[in-house]
Design a protein around this motif. Structure first.
Motif, mmCIF file in Angstrom:
data_model
loop_
_atom_site.group_PDB
_atom_site.id
_atom_site.type_symbol
_atom_site.label_atom_id
_atom_site.label_comp_id
_atom_site.label_asym_id
_atom_site.label_seq_id
_atom_site.Cartn_x
_atom_site.Cartn_y
_atom_site.Cartn_z
ATOM 1 N N ALA A 131 -22.527 11.121 50.360
ATOM 2 C CA ALA A 131 -21.787 10.428 51.423
ATOM 3 C C ALA A 131 -20.804 11.355 52.125
ATOM 4 O O ALA A 131 -20.472 11.136 53.286
ATOM 5 N N ASN A 132 -20.348 12.387 51.438
ATOM 6 C CA ASN A 132 -19.358 13.306 51.999
ATOM 7 C C ASN A 132 -19.954 14.641 52.421
ATOM 8 O O ASN A 132 -19.248 15.647 52.501
ATOM 9 N N GLU A 133 -21.236 14.617 52.707
ATOM 10 C CA GLU A 133 -21.927 15.852 53.085
ATOM 11 C C GLU A 133 -21.274 16.548 54.281
ATOM 12 O O GLU A 133 -21.215 17.775 54.337
ATOM 13 N N ASN A 134 -20.771 15.784 55.233
ATOM 14 C CA ASN A 134 -20.187 16.360 56.451
ATOM 15 C C ASN A 134 -18.657 16.321 56.479
ATOM 16 O O ASN A 134 -18.061 16.557 57.521
ATOM 17 N N THR A 135 -18.035 16.031 55.349
ATOM 18 C CA THR A 135 -16.580 15.969 55.294
ATOM 19 C C THR A 135 -16.011 17.367 55.055
ATOM 20 O O THR A 135 -16.275 17.963 54.003
ATOM 21 N N GLY A 137 -14.021 20.364 53.807
ATOM 22 C CA GLY A 137 -13.198 20.592 52.633
ATOM 23 C C GLY A 137 -13.587 19.789 51.399
ATOM 24 O O GLY A 137 -12.963 19.955 50.353
ATOM 25 N N TYR A 138 -14.591 18.923 51.501
ATOM 26 C CA TYR A 138 -14.987 18.110 50.337
ATOM 27 C C TYR A 138 -15.621 19.011 49.279
ATOM 28 O O TYR A 138 -16.473 19.842 49.575
ATOM 29 N N GLN A 139 -15.204 18.824 48.050
ATOM 30 C CA GLN A 139 -15.716 19.606 46.931
ATOM 31 C C GLN A 139 -16.702 18.760 46.127
ATOM 32 O O GLN A 139 -16.319 17.741 45.550
ATOM 33 N N ALA A 140 -17.964 19.179 46.106
ATOM 34 C CA ALA A 140 -18.996 18.450 45.363
ATOM 35 C C ALA A 140 -18.685 18.504 43.873
ATOM 36 O O ALA A 140 -18.204 19.515 43.355
ATOM 37 N N ARG A 141 -18.961 17.383 43.199
ATOM 38 C CA ARG A 141 -18.713 17.296 41.766
ATOM 39 C C ARG A 141 -19.992 16.848 41.062
ATOM 40 O O ARG A 141 -20.883 16.285 41.664
ATOM 41 N N ASP A 142 -20.032 17.098 39.784
ATOM 42 C CA ASP A 142 -21.120 16.612 38.947
ATOM 43 C C ASP A 142 -20.577 16.512 37.534
ATOM 44 O O ASP A 142 -19.515 17.038 37.227
ATOM 45 N N MET A 143 -21.305 15.826 36.684
ATOM 46 C CA MET A 143 -20.854 15.702 35.308
ATOM 47 C C MET A 143 -21.833 16.411 34.387
ATOM 48 O O MET A 143 -23.016 16.499 34.675
ATOM 49 N N ASP A 144 -21.314 16.909 33.301
ATOM 50 C CA ASP A 144 -22.143 17.509 32.258
ATOM 51 C C ASP A 144 -22.628 16.362 31.381
ATOM 52 O O ASP A 144 -21.921 15.910 30.478
ATOM 53 N N ASN A 157 -16.719 22.734 52.715
ATOM 54 C CA ASN A 157 -17.500 21.697 52.041
ATOM 55 C C ASN A 157 -18.528 22.371 51.132
ATOM 56 O O ASN A 157 -19.235 23.282 51.545
ATOM 57 N N THR A 158 -18.602 21.934 49.878
ATOM 58 C CA THR A 158 -19.527 22.549 48.930
ATOM 59 C C THR A 158 -20.769 21.697 48.654
ATOM 60 O O THR A 158 -21.548 22.015 47.769
ATOM 61 N N VAL A 159 -20.965 20.619 49.421
ATOM 62 C CA VAL A 159 -22.138 19.762 49.237
ATOM 63 C C VAL A 159 -23.345 20.433 49.880
ATOM 64 O O VAL A 159 -23.316 20.799 51.045
ATOM 65 N N GLU A 160 -24.396 20.608 49.097
ATOM 66 C CA GLU A 160 -25.664 21.123 49.602
ATOM 67 C C GLU A 160 -26.675 19.990 49.488
ATOM 68 O O GLU A 160 -27.006 19.560 48.379
ATOM 69 N N LEU A 161 -27.135 19.504 50.627
ATOM 70 C CA LEU A 161 -27.943 18.297 50.680
ATOM 71 C C LEU A 161 -29.158 18.352 49.766
ATOM 72 O O LEU A 161 -29.413 17.420 49.003
ATOM 73 N N GLY A 162 -29.916 19.422 49.800
ATOM 74 C CA GLY A 162 -31.118 19.542 48.974
ATOM 75 C C GLY A 162 -30.811 19.476 47.490
ATOM 76 O O GLY A 162 -31.515 18.806 46.725
#
Length: 119
Positions: A31-35, A37-44, A80-85
């Motif tokens: 949802a924040n792909e184009n925001t 400064g948004y930092q993509a997150r994930d969980m281990d 922004n660190t979101v990479e869509l693929g």
């Protein structure tokens, strides 16, 4: 003689909770792909599931401990660190894994129902 559903169902209920939380995190990334400064997150997921298996941890505690920022393969100029693929692939894999956990849980319930009914 009593029966413990926790023991009968194994780790699958906790796995479903964790998969649902990971889905929320990945959806937020998409949802924040184009925001800017948004930092993509994930969980281990493996670390969270291990904490759940060890017991004594609340679901929120497990998730907070394992959520990390994703390091991008290609830096963007807006921060922004979101990479869509990458996010789409992770989301699809997580959805498949969620369905697998749900199937295992469903099989456990069917087995318990058969045992209760004496089949």
């Amino acid at each position: 003689m009593g029966m413990s559903f926790d023991k009968a169902l194994g780790i699958h209920p906790e796995a479903l909770k964790l998969r649902a939380e990971r889905t929320r995190i990945l959806a937020s990334n998409l949802a924040n792909e184009n925001t800017p400064g948004y930092q993509a997150r994930d969980m281990d997921f493996a670390a969270s599931l291990q904490l759940a298996a060890d017991g004594g941890h609340e679901a929120g505690e497990m998730m907070e401990a394992s959520v990390q920022y994703r390091v991008p393969n290609h830096a963007s100029q807006d921060g922004n660190t979101v990479e869509l693929g990458v996010e789409q692939a992770e989301f699809a894999q997580n959805s498949s894994d969620f369905q697998t956990s749900l199937t295992f849980l469903n099989m456990k319930f069917r087995g318990l129902a058969k045992a209760i009914s004496g089949q």
